[in-house]
Motif scaffolding. Sequence first.
Motif, PDB file in Angstrom:
ATOM      1  N   GLN A  81     -22.663  22.877  -5.753  1.00 62.25           N
ATOM      2  CA  GLN A  81     -22.704  21.881  -6.830  1.00 62.25           C
ATOM      3  C   GLN A  81     -22.700  22.571  -8.184  1.00 62.25           C
ATOM      4  N   ASN A  82     -23.334  23.743  -8.268  1.00 62.78           N
ATOM      5  CA  ASN A  82     -23.323  24.505  -9.518  1.00 62.78           C
ATOM      6  C   ASN A  82     -21.906  24.938  -9.884  1.00 62.78           C
ATOM      7  N   ASP A  83     -21.124  25.337  -8.868  1.00 61.73           N
ATOM      8  CA  ASP A  83     -19.727  25.717  -9.124  1.00 61.73           C
ATOM      9  C   ASP A  83     -18.968  24.555  -9.737  1.00 61.73           C
ATOM     10  N   ILE A  84     -19.096  23.380  -9.139  1.00 61.69           N
ATOM     11  CA  ILE A  84     -18.363  22.203  -9.603  1.00 61.69           C
ATOM     12  C   ILE A  84     -18.800  21.819 -11.020  1.00 61.69           C
ATOM     13  N   SER A  85     -20.104  21.872 -11.281  1.00 65.65           N
ATOM     14  CA  SER A  85     -20.611  21.561 -12.631  1.00 65.65           C
ATOM     15  C   SER A  85     -20.075  22.556 -13.654  1.00 65.65           C
ATOM     16  N   PHE A  86     -19.960  23.812 -13.240  1.00 65.55           N
ATOM     17  CA  PHE A  86     -19.444  24.857 -14.117  1.00 65.55           C
ATOM     18  C   PHE A  86     -17.982  24.588 -14.458  1.00 65.55           C
ATOM     19  N   TRP A  87     -17.180  24.179 -13.469  1.00 60.60           N
ATOM     20  CA  TRP A  87     -15.771  23.865 -13.736  1.00 60.60           C
ATOM     21  C   TRP A  87     -15.671  22.707 -14.722  1.00 60.60           C
ATOM     22  N   ARG A  88     -16.542  21.720 -14.561  1.00 55.12           N
ATOM     23  CA  ARG A  88     -16.554  20.580 -15.481  1.00 55.12           C
ATOM     24  C   ARG A  88     -16.853  21.043 -16.909  1.00 55.12           C
ATOM     25  N   LYS A  89     -17.863  21.893 -17.046  1.00 54.63           N
ATOM     26  CA  LYS A  89     -18.242  22.370 -18.376  1.00 54.63           C
ATOM     27  C   LYS A  89     -17.108  23.167 -19.016  1.00 54.63           C
ATOM     28  N   ILE A  90     -16.446  23.997 -18.203  1.00 52.26           N
ATOM     29  CA  ILE A  90     -15.328  24.784 -18.722  1.00 52.26           C
ATOM     30  C   ILE A  90     -14.209  23.873 -19.205  1.00 52.26           C
ATOM     31  N   SER A  91     -13.874  22.859 -18.414  1.00 47.43           N
ATOM     32  CA  SER A  91     -12.788  21.954 -18.794  1.00 47.43           C
ATOM     33  C   SER A  91     -13.124  21.193 -20.069  1.00 47.43           C
ATOM     34  N   GLU A  92     -14.392  20.832 -20.248  1.00 50.23           N
ATOM     35  CA  GLU A  92     -14.796  20.094 -21.442  1.00 50.23           C
ATOM     36  C   GLU A  92     -14.852  21.005 -22.668  1.00 50.23           C
ATOM     37  N   TYR A  93     -15.406  22.209 -22.487  1.00 51.79           N
ATOM     38  CA  TYR A  93     -15.591  23.112 -23.630  1.00 51.79           C
ATOM     39  C   TYR A  93     -14.253  23.652 -24.137  1.00 51.79           C
ATOM     40  N   TYR A  94     -13.372  24.036 -23.193  1.00 57.59           N
ATOM     41  CA  TYR A  94     -12.095  24.626 -23.586  1.00 57.59           C
ATOM     42  C   TYR A  94     -10.965  23.602 -23.646  1.00 57.59           C
ATOM     43  N   MET A  95     -11.309  22.325 -23.436  1.00 60.62           N
ATOM     44  CA  MET A  95     -10.339  21.242 -23.537  1.00 60.62           C
ATOM     45  C   MET A  95      -9.129  21.480 -22.636  1.00 60.62           C
ATOM     46  N   CYS A  96      -9.415  21.955 -21.433  1.00 56.27           N
ATOM     47  CA  CYS A  96      -8.363  22.115 -20.429  1.00 56.27           C
ATOM     48  C   CYS A  96      -8.613  21.105 -19.314  1.00 56.27           C
ATOM     49  N   SER A  97      -7.694  21.005 -18.391  1.00 57.34           N
ATOM     50  CA  SER A  97      -7.882  20.074 -17.285  1.00 57.34           C
ATOM     51  C   SER A  97      -8.882  20.642 -16.284  1.00 57.34           C
ATOM     52  N   LEU A  98      -9.477  19.754 -15.511  1.00 64.75           N
ATOM     53  CA  LEU A  98     -10.402  20.178 -14.454  1.00 64.75           C
ATOM     54  C   LEU A  98      -9.677  21.052 -13.440  1.00 64.75           C
ATOM     55  N   GLY A  99      -8.417  20.716 -13.159  1.00 64.24           N
ATOM     56  CA  GLY A  99      -7.632  21.510 -12.217  1.00 64.24           C
ATOM     57  C   GLY A  99      -7.380  22.923 -12.706  1.00 64.24           C
ATOM     58  N   GLU A 100      -7.174  23.084 -14.017  1.00 67.92           N
ATOM     59  CA  GLU A 100      -6.968  24.433 -14.567  1.00 67.92           C
ATOM     60  C   GLU A 100      -8.238  25.259 -14.479  1.00 67.92           C
ATOM     61  N   ALA A 101      -9.391  24.612 -14.671  1.00 63.05           N
ATOM     62  CA  ALA A 101     -10.658  25.326 -14.514  1.00 63.05           C
ATOM     63  C   ALA A 101     -10.834  25.790 -13.077  1.00 63.05           C
ATOM     64  N   LEU A 102     -10.486  24.927 -12.115  1.00 68.60           N
ATOM     65  CA  LEU A 102     -10.547  25.316 -10.709  1.00 68.60           C
ATOM     66  C   LEU A 102      -9.608  26.482 -10.431  1.00 68.60           C
ATOM     67  N   LYS A 103      -8.413  26.429 -11.002  1.00 67.83           N
ATOM     68  CA  LYS A 103      -7.432  27.494 -10.765  1.00 67.83           C
ATOM     69  C   LYS A 103      -7.943  28.834 -11.265  1.00 67.83           C
ATOM     70  N   ALA A 104      -8.677  28.814 -12.386  1.00 64.14           N
ATOM     71  CA  ALA A 104      -9.259  30.055 -12.903  1.00 64.14           C
ATOM     72  C   ALA A 104     -10.307  30.611 -11.960  1.00 64.14           C
TER      73      ALA A 104
END
Length: 266
Positions: A92-115
Amino acid sequence: TKTFYQNSYLRTLMSGHKTYIQVILPLRFRETVTYSVPEEMVDGISVGSRVNVMLGYRKYKGYVEEITSTPRYDVDKIRDIISVDREIVATQNDISFWRKISEYYMCSLGEALKAATPFLMELTTKRVTKSANLQQEAIPPAPIPTLTEPQQVCLSETLSHFSKNRTVLLNGTTCSGKGEIYLHLSQKYLSAGKSVLVLVPDIPSCRAMERHFSKHFTSPVLTYHSGQSTAKRRNTVNALLNSKDGSLIIGLRSALFLPLHNLGLI
């Protein structure tokens, strides 16, 4: 306990209801995609499970963010998942982290997952008690150099800023003494049982910092970057998963996605 309640929830969903999941795909989608779960696969599904799905005519691997009995879209347009990779699970921490990355860097959730995908590909539920990185010959560490007065002032001011949750930038030319301050900071946090992550810009810098830190610490200095073999990266991931104390790891940007226990300092 969490797994027990998840399984109980799934059994409730199964009683007279179809089970649906919201899946994060490594594409430029800002939100998740809805899929249905065949009854025979429901027991293997939990938040964080990796699933194989079809989107259009292509097959993708995605991660479950949500499980529900109420789909967001017309059920006639929702496809079943193909299968579940039972050995690959994000937290769950991983998923929350991807969400935060997508919001902070204004990228898609999928791009955060890809990273995060390079780390996730190393992750399995198998655990090892030792890592190749840990099987190093014991060499007495050299003492950490004593700081000069300006360095000590810099260290004290840095710790003061940290106590107020502030980020600190050490501004100095090459060989100006920043490395010694990093060593003292790392020693302080490791002694408190916290993990330390040293981020570097490239692989040569990673190797140089590994040599620099290895001289002064008895605990293994772990590294993680794309220039390593898959086996070595997997050993590093497993070593971190099995560590109950703080770890010292040096890596490039992808190291941000590693499962660091009790991270205290970057």
